[in-house]
Enzyme design. Sequence first.
Site, short mmCIF file in Angstrom:
data_model
loop_
_atom_site.label_atom_id
_atom_site.label_comp_id
_atom_site.label_asym_id
_atom_site.label_seq_id
_atom_site.Cartn_x
_atom_site.Cartn_y
_atom_site.Cartn_z
N GLY A 138 25.33 38.91 38.55
CA GLY A 138 26.47 38.49 39.67
C GLY A 138 28.03 39.04 39.02
N GLN A 143 37.15 40.43 39.11
CA GLN A 143 36.62 41.17 37.51
C GLN A 143 36.64 42.23 37.67
OE1 GLN A 143 32.61 38.37 37.71
NE2 GLN A 143 33.21 39.17 35.44
N CYS A 200 30.03 35.32 30.71
CA CYS A 200 30.53 36.18 31.88
C CYS A 200 30.81 37.38 31.48
CB CYS A 200 31.30 35.53 32.28
SG CYS A 200 32.34 35.27 33.70
N LEU A 201 30.62 38.62 32.23
CA LEU A 201 31.02 39.91 31.56
C LEU A 201 32.62 40.14 31.71
CD1 LEU A 201 29.06 41.14 34.40
CD2 LEU A 201 28.91 41.29 31.90
N HIS A 242 28.95 29.67 39.53
CA HIS A 242 29.89 31.15 38.96
C HIS A 242 30.64 31.48 39.38
CE1 HIS A 242 30.71 33.09 34.90
NE2 HIS A 242 30.74 33.50 35.89
N GLU A 243 30.04 33.01 40.73
CA GLU A 243 31.14 33.34 40.92
C GLU A 243 31.95 32.97 41.84
OE1 GLU A 243 30.80 36.88 39.84
OE2 GLU A 243 28.57 36.02 38.77
N HIS A 246 35.07 32.27 40.26
CA HIS A 246 36.00 32.92 39.52
C HIS A 246 36.98 33.35 41.28
CE1 HIS A 246 34.10 35.47 36.18
NE2 HIS A 246 33.47 35.45 36.83
ZN ZN Z 1 31.95 35.29 35.40
#
Ligand code: ZN
Length: 281
Positions: A138, A143, A200-201, A242-243, A246
């Site tokens: 995701g 991001q 998380c990226l 999670h997304e 963000h």
């Molecule tokens: Zn994340």
Amino acid sequence: MEVIRRLSQRLTLKPIAGECFRLGRTTPFLHTKTLILRFQNNSIFNPGFPSFNPAINAKFITTSRGFSSSSTVRTPSGWLGGLVKKRKVMDLPCIVKAGDPVLHQPAREVPPEEIGSDRIQNIIDDMVEVMRKRPGVGLAAPQIGIPLKIIVLEDLKEYIAHAPEEENKAQDRHPFDLLVVLNPKLRKKGNKSAFFYEGCLSVDGYRAMVERFLDVEVTGLGRDGEPMKVEASGWKARILQHECDHLDGTLYVDKMVKRTFRTIENLDLPLANGCPKQGVR
Ligand SMILES: [Zn+2]
């Protein structure tokens, strides 16, 4: 959200060196990235050898609007075999890392009349490509430095196949096709929740347990501008939460069970006293 540890570790062998480097075609923020190669032992450098050569590290330094961060990744000698001079600067945005203000403030809604524009469609395409390259399951627009309410997510059989079956079962994790949602609104369904580790990226190298609702509903607009509704449970519901977080400027570290925070390498070590066990509540 990041792919599970076992896969992400395996796939760090892929050349991710050109994952980012566009000077703001769709992002309002300028990102530059410098590649520094560190040869620890040139004598074993073998351009023809296709697998990972641990003697070679590539270090990237990312600068975003005056904020900087760095991360070290390992690259396969096969890629280096092409030598740096052959490396093309790919036309993809960077993944913004924790600390960049764009990750810590609410994103804006996308005006529905702009959804069909090249700008928005390009942002969506970029997000999908960046997510798949890392790989992740995701990604939210902030991001890649864009403060708009857009999320993309997908979970693939090949990702899931690299996690233990019992883990997938406990997490209620199943593959699903690419989902793109603009201006998502998330609503919990029921009061059941679950504790599992997340990554998380934008927070490289760490994991922590986060409590998430088990069942959620997300309404919003598709990339065609049409209203859409997603009902999800288990791991897919976790990714959606999670997304969507963000887009509110919230990272998983803002919600984690603090004493479970750890490096990826320490993921399997025992939990401290007082930590919840993984699983459904
Ligand atoms: Zn994340």
